[in-house]
Design an enzyme around this catalytic site. Structure first.
Site, short mmCIF file in Angstrom:
data_model
loop_
_atom_site.label_atom_id
_atom_site.label_comp_id
_atom_site.label_asym_id
_atom_site.label_seq_id
_atom_site.Cartn_x
_atom_site.Cartn_y
_atom_site.Cartn_z
N LYS A 100 -7.58 -2.54 -0.87
CA LYS A 100 -8.10 -1.23 -0.48
C LYS A 100 -8.79 -0.56 -1.66
O LYS A 100 -8.31 -0.63 -2.80
CB LYS A 100 -6.92 -0.37 0.03
N SER A 137 -6.12 5.11 6.96
CA SER A 137 -7.21 4.96 6.02
C SER A 137 -7.44 3.52 5.53
O SER A 137 -8.40 3.28 4.78
CB SER A 137 -6.96 5.87 4.81
N SER A 197 -1.49 5.33 7.33
CA SER A 197 -2.70 4.60 6.95
C SER A 197 -2.61 3.08 7.02
O SER A 197 -3.63 2.40 7.00
CB SER A 197 -3.12 5.00 5.53
#
Length: 426
Positions: free
Chosen positions: A80, A155, A179
């Site tokens: 990420k 996210s 997320s």
């Protein structure tokens, strides 16, 4: 054959790489073909690792020498874009960091490499992981792999899309209010929010953070367990820790649903409502576990008190994480700026009340587990919405009380400190 490799489970890829039935270079080539085919339209991987093929070749030479390269042998993993990777652009989804290149790997990246994984690149995220829809002003929007007109969630949206399309075998992510679970739900993969401290987060701008965690995402539960086994465990770099000695996460998954397991299903834990189609699918999936020998009780469980509590603690989280950047607040996007501003305007009494509610939730689950082994509930209350929207307009046909109500089913569970997973069931 290359196309087939990208569709294998991570566990299958690692087993075949260790047995030298397929090479790390073949695996990487298969995934890069998927990147070439899908990434332009979906925008999941935002920065490719230029050393990817070199890393695969190095691993291949080690295998040829008979070395044990680790349990994640040759597995392509996406990191990420809020997690540092040495020498690889890490933007946090923010224009302020669009050329930032870290000098050191995050601890989780170090552990992935040590276990034999290869880093494909960075996956898209909202700015500083703030939001349930993956978009930012550096790279734009990530689109749902099943319908590109829809949101992939956030996210860790880039990681979820990379998994669903075969660009990645594993994905690393973070989870504050959902997320790792929201994009797993929207994209049809598996995401696990571990309990705080199980996977240490380093570096961190707030070392005592008990709300956001680092964790795994994959296409199957066994693959998630395989990754968790490699990255979990205490570190002197992080104060929050949990013991992992003797814990076999992969073995726990393989055990499956045992006879006599006590399960409870609740359709709406946050008191915000849930779309009828989602609830029907989840209820059928929960009740079907009785065929495996489990007992499944349909219960009411009201955790709605956690909604205001989470918003207060979310404000503190943003102020703590952004503290060194408060002087540049006007340069951030709408989600980061608004959440940090709300935190700065908060009252210490609100924080005290929130921590009181958090303690009450913990005791409620302590009592819950005296009767049941697991809670089953819909991950999301809404289906994927148009990708251009920051968040949906309505929830179960009603206007939301706050703009984050649609993720209340995930964030109220974040408050408990318990591990929470999202698995596809539709």
């Amino acid at each position: 054959m290359a196309d087939d490799i990208a569709a294998w489970s991570a566990s299958e890829i690692a087993r075949r790489v260790r047995a030298r039935e397929v090479s790390p270079v073949e695996v990487v080539t298969a995934c890069l073909e998927r990147v070439e085919r899908f990434n332009g339209a979906l925008n999941a991987v935002v920065t490719l690792n230029p050393r990817l093929m070199d890393d695969a070749l190095h691993l291949q030479r080690r295998l040829a020498r008979g070395e044990d390269v680790g349990p994640l042998a040759g597995l392509p993993v996406g990191i990420k874009d809020v997690t540092p990777v040495a020498g690889l652009r890490t933007t946090y989804g923010s224009p302020l960091y669009k050329t930032h290149i870290p000098d050191e790997d995050a601890l989780v990246v170090q552990r992935l490499r040590a276990a034999g994984a290869v880093i494909v690149g960075k996956t898209n995220t909202p700015e500083f992981a703030a939001g349930g829809n993956t978009w930012n002003d550096v790279f734009g929007r990530t689109r749902n792999p099943w319908n590109p007109a829809r949101s992939a969630g956030g996210s860790t949206g880039g990681g979820a899309v990379g998994l669903a399309t075969g660009m990645l075998a594993l994905a690393e992510g973070t989870d504050l209010g959902g997320s790792l679970r929201i994009p797993a739900s929207f994209c049809g993969v598996v995401g696990l929010r571990p309990s705080p401290g199980l996977v240490p987060t380093h570096p961190s701008d707030w070392v005592w953070d008990t709300l956001q965690v680092t964790g795994p995402m994959a296409r199957t539960a066994e693959d998630v367990a395989l990754m968790l086994q490699a990255v979990a465990g205490p570190s002197p770099l992080a104060p929050l820790r949990q013991p992992t000695q003797g814990r076999d996460f992969v073995g726990a998954v393989r055990t499956g649903v045992r006879k006599g397991l006590r399960l409870a299903y609740c359709a709406d834990i946050a008191g915000v409502g849930v779309e009828a189609g989602i609830e029907a699918v989840c209820r059928r999936a929960a009740e079907s576990l009785a065929q495996c020998g489990a007992s499944v009780a349909v219960i009411e469980l009201d955790l709605s008190a956690g909604r205001d509590a989470f918003l207060a603690l979310r404000g503190l989280w943003f102020v703590s994480w952004m503290y060194e950047r408060l002087g540049r607040l006007e340069e951030f996007g709408v989600n980061v700026k608004n959440n940090t501003t709300a935190g700065l305007a908060g009252d210490v009494r609100d924080l005290g009340a929130a921590e009181t509610v958090r303690g009450q939730l913990w005791h409620r689950f302590r009592a819950f587990f005296e009767t049941y082994d697991h809670l089953l509930t819909p991950t999301m209350a809404v289906p994927p919405f148009p990708v251009e929207q920051n968040y949906p307009d309505t929830l179960a046909g009603k206007v939301m009380k706050t703009y984050v109500d649609w993720i209340a089913p995930t964030f109220v569970l974040s408050l408990t400190g318990l591990p929470v997973a999202s698995v596809p069931c539709g």
